[in-house]
Design an enzyme around this catalytic site. Sequence first.
Site, PDB file in Angstrom:
ATOM      1  N   ASP A 157      29.264 -21.923   7.558  1.00 29.20           N
ATOM      2  CA  ASP A 157      28.699 -22.019   6.879  1.00 29.20           C
ATOM      3  C   ASP A 157      28.868 -21.024   5.912  1.00 29.20           C
ATOM      4  O   ASP A 157      29.156 -19.635   6.237  1.00 29.20           O
ATOM      5  CB  ASP A 157      27.846 -21.700   7.128  1.00 29.20           C
ATOM      6  CG  ASP A 157      26.018 -22.133   6.059  1.00 29.20           C
ATOM      7  OD1 ASP A 157      27.125 -22.723   5.215  1.00 29.20           O
ATOM      8  OD2 ASP A 157      24.967 -21.345   6.215  1.00 29.20           O
ATOM      9  N   HIS A 162      21.944 -15.314  -4.705  1.00 29.35           N
ATOM     10  CA  HIS A 162      20.786 -15.749  -2.933  1.00 29.35           C
ATOM     11  C   HIS A 162      21.601 -14.097  -2.834  1.00 29.35           C
ATOM     12  O   HIS A 162      20.219 -13.963  -2.165  1.00 29.35           O
ATOM     13  CB  HIS A 162      21.818 -16.738  -2.285  1.00 29.35           C
ATOM     14  CG  HIS A 162      21.173 -17.111  -1.133  1.00 29.35           C
ATOM     15  ND1 HIS A 162      19.875 -17.291  -0.948  1.00 29.35           N
ATOM     16  CD2 HIS A 162      21.928 -16.734   0.334  1.00 29.35           C
ATOM     17  CE1 HIS A 162      20.000 -17.084   0.353  1.00 29.35           C
ATOM     18  NE2 HIS A 162      20.723 -17.413   0.937  1.00 29.35           N
ATOM     19  N   GLU A 182      17.536 -23.941   3.841  1.00 29.85           N
ATOM     20  CA  GLU A 182      18.839 -22.862   3.298  1.00 29.85           C
ATOM     21  C   GLU A 182      19.346 -24.222   1.899  1.00 29.85           C
ATOM     22  O   GLU A 182      20.053 -25.296   3.338  1.00 29.85           O
ATOM     23  CB  GLU A 182      19.904 -22.436   3.880  1.00 29.85           C
ATOM     24  CG  GLU A 182      18.937 -21.296   4.304  1.00 29.85           C
ATOM     25  CD  GLU A 182      21.060 -19.973   4.595  1.00 29.85           C
ATOM     26  OE1 GLU A 182      20.173 -18.956   4.053  1.00 29.85           O
ATOM     27  OE2 GLU A 182      21.733 -20.437   5.103  1.00 29.85           O
ATOM     28  N   GLU A 185      21.953 -26.390   0.317  1.00 30.33           N
ATOM     29  CA  GLU A 185      22.841 -26.077   0.824  1.00 30.33           C
ATOM     30  C   GLU A 185      24.212 -28.072   0.018  1.00 30.33           C
ATOM     31  O   GLU A 185      24.197 -28.384   0.906  1.00 30.33           O
ATOM     32  CB  GLU A 185      23.815 -25.503   1.824  1.00 30.33           C
ATOM     33  CG  GLU A 185      23.111 -24.329   2.441  1.00 30.33           C
ATOM     34  CD  GLU A 185      24.175 -24.019   3.150  1.00 30.33           C
ATOM     35  OE1 GLU A 185      25.285 -23.553   3.510  1.00 30.33           O
ATOM     36  OE2 GLU A 185      23.206 -23.383   4.554  1.00 30.33           O
ATOM     37  N   ASP A 243      20.162 -25.869   5.845  1.00 27.37           N
ATOM     38  CA  ASP A 243      20.620 -25.261   7.097  1.00 27.37           C
ATOM     39  C   ASP A 243      19.320 -24.161   7.555  1.00 27.37           C
ATOM     40  O   ASP A 243      18.890 -23.036   7.160  1.00 27.37           O
ATOM     41  CB  ASP A 243      21.857 -23.505   7.072  1.00 27.37           C
ATOM     42  CG  ASP A 243      22.516 -23.021   8.100  1.00 27.37           C
ATOM     43  OD1 ASP A 243      22.113 -24.106   8.873  1.00 27.37           O
ATOM     44  OD2 ASP A 243      22.774 -21.934   7.425  1.00 27.37           O
ATOM     45  N   ARG A 295      14.445 -17.313   9.829  1.00 21.59           N
ATOM     46  CA  ARG A 295      14.322 -15.740   9.838  1.00 21.59           C
ATOM     47  C   ARG A 295      13.693 -13.833  10.147  1.00 21.59           C
ATOM     48  O   ARG A 295      14.727 -13.031  10.459  1.00 21.59           O
ATOM     49  CB  ARG A 295      13.724 -15.297   8.009  1.00 21.59           C
ATOM     50  CG  ARG A 295      14.319 -16.288   7.507  1.00 21.59           C
ATOM     51  CD  ARG A 295      15.684 -16.410   6.307  1.00 21.59           C
ATOM     52  NE  ARG A 295      15.667 -17.554   5.476  1.00 21.59           N
ATOM     53  CZ  ARG A 295      16.645 -18.026   4.925  1.00 21.59           C
ATOM     54  NH1 ARG A 295      18.102 -17.087   6.124  1.00 21.59           N
ATOM     55  NH2 ARG A 295      17.345 -18.557   4.291  1.00 21.59           N
ATOM     56  N   GLN A 310      16.790 -14.237  12.731  1.00 27.96           N
ATOM     57  CA  GLN A 310      18.004 -13.328  12.020  1.00 27.96           C
ATOM     58  C   GLN A 310      17.950 -12.421  12.181  1.00 27.96           C
ATOM     59  O   GLN A 310      18.811 -11.187  12.048  1.00 27.96           O
ATOM     60  CB  GLN A 310      17.887 -14.260  10.610  1.00 27.96           C
ATOM     61  CG  GLN A 310      19.059 -14.171  10.712  1.00 27.96           C
ATOM     62  CD  GLN A 310      19.367 -14.499   9.315  1.00 27.96           C
ATOM     63  OE1 GLN A 310      18.327 -15.170   8.502  1.00 27.96           O
ATOM     64  NE2 GLN A 310      19.950 -14.572   7.797  1.00 27.96           N
ATOM     65  N   LYS A 333      20.084 -18.964  13.576  1.00 32.00           N
ATOM     66  CA  LYS A 333      21.082 -20.330  12.534  1.00 32.00           C
ATOM     67  C   LYS A 333      21.072 -21.668  13.217  1.00 32.00           C
ATOM     68  O   LYS A 333      21.604 -22.685  12.882  1.00 32.00           O
ATOM     69  CB  LYS A 333      21.338 -19.894  11.710  1.00 32.00           C
ATOM     70  CG  LYS A 333      22.053 -19.427  10.987  1.00 32.00           C
ATOM     71  CD  LYS A 333      21.084 -19.442   9.897  1.00 32.00           C
ATOM     72  CE  LYS A 333      21.226 -18.157   8.497  1.00 32.00           C
ATOM     73  NZ  LYS A 333      20.779 -18.617   7.189  1.00 32.00           N
ATOM     74  N   THR A 390      20.844 -28.461  12.324  1.00 28.00           N
ATOM     75  CA  THR A 390      21.750 -27.762  10.385  1.00 28.00           C
ATOM     76  C   THR A 390      21.440 -29.359  10.906  1.00 28.00           C
ATOM     77  O   THR A 390      22.003 -30.199  11.400  1.00 28.00           O
ATOM     78  CB  THR A 390      22.887 -27.587  10.310  1.00 28.00           C
ATOM     79  OG1 THR A 390      22.334 -25.864  10.842  1.00 28.00           O
ATOM     80  CG2 THR A 390      23.265 -27.658   8.984  1.00 28.00           C
ATOM     81  N   GLU A 415      13.298 -17.057  -0.843  1.00 27.87           N
ATOM     82  CA  GLU A 415      13.537 -16.208  -2.230  1.00 27.87           C
ATOM     83  C   GLU A 415      12.510 -16.479  -2.713  1.00 27.87           C
ATOM     84  O   GLU A 415      11.859 -15.710  -4.012  1.00 27.87           O
ATOM     85  CB  GLU A 415      14.916 -16.590  -2.319  1.00 27.87           C
ATOM     86  CG  GLU A 415      16.403 -15.903  -1.655  1.00 27.87           C
ATOM     87  CD  GLU A 415      17.406 -16.651  -2.485  1.00 27.87           C
ATOM     88  OE1 GLU A 415      17.316 -15.976  -3.869  1.00 27.87           O
ATOM     89  OE2 GLU A 415      17.779 -17.386  -2.040  1.00 27.87           O
TER      90      GLU A 415
END
Length: 402
Positions: free
Chosen positions: A106, A113, A179, A181, A213, A217, A220, A233, A237, A337
């Site tokens: 990834d 971002h 996420e 993607e 994904d 947080r 992480q 993570k 996915t 975000e």
Amino acid sequence: MSVIDIPDGSAFGPDNLPYGVFSVAGGAPRAGVRVGDTVVDLAVLLGDPVFAAPTLNPFLAQGPRRWAEVRERIRVMVGRHVPHQALHEARKVRLHLPVDIPDYVDFYASEHHAANLGRLFRPDAEPLLPNWKHLPVGYHGRAGTVVVSGTEIIRPCGQRRDAGASAPAFGPSRRLDIEAELGFVVGAGSVRGRPVTVDEFGEHVFGAVLVNDWSARDIQAWEYVPLGPHLGKSFATSVSPWVVPMAALREARIALPVQDPQPLPYLRGDLWGLDVDLTVEWNGEPVARPPYRDMYWSPAQMLAHLTVNGASVRTGDLFASGTISGAQKHQRGAFIELTWGGREPVTVKGEERTFLEDGDEVSISASAPGPDGTRIGFGRVTGRITPAASTGATAAAPDRNP
């Protein structure tokens, strides 16, 4: 024999022909293409046993010349009468993970971002780290937890250090995120020790899928220094079930944003910028529309960087773009975000949300320009959050504060 009915404006017209793996009641998984609201059994249509396999890998391994031959043959045949036994209503089939994925990487290719996360995590420093505009930053993910759309996502557990705490605690993630993607599926592998150049992208990459994904947080944030993402993570996915061939995306090719400073020579060439529009829905309500056209690093550069040290790629390998975000708030492809670290909740179905709660469902869809004003569809990648597995820890409500 039957003629396939393709509804006007279908995102799965004859210029798309995405590949997937499907099964019907009592049948084994096998390869098909989506045409309108119909799934066409390729082993029946083409009389080729390679499409009776439970993954697309045997076909993808045959390489780009074979991909082009088969695509043209399918285009001709679906425009004529097709055997009844080759046709299945899309709503009645079960869709499976389309490829067996040996490796998953990834990337972190959106400047918007990366800059937003830099402002959130390092407010007193430059948003982008010094290496970001010199190479496509990425991490090696866990291929074994890549799942097909519709698979439930179990809330992960792990260590986190809550704000103000002097020591970590263990338990379910309170800041579970997405996420949005775009992922790229390798068809023809490469030789270890020989890098794949930017200009060789089309010889190795077969097609694209949507990727979510999922990201914890809080886990992480505690674990990623100094070696990067791991448990935050690796739990899941999700990918869409239809692989859109790169050949179907030729009308979507565009120039990349200006890359300044100019990348090193191995990252220059035919770059494959793509005009793809995504929509993120949270419990059925659209909350973001990320534009892939704004991505700083292209998939051809990602593949070149991935292999420049001599690493090889194998049939079925997946590499993804990282979160797709644009310059505007409604274009942010991750909830960290979109809610600015939880400080700015969004309203979803009349309720304020920051991070994902149990029972929440996220669905990501996308389309790209096709010939003569048509649109090429990717379908959807969808997942619903279920409670954490029993660990002896008490489940916690999502954190609404940074």
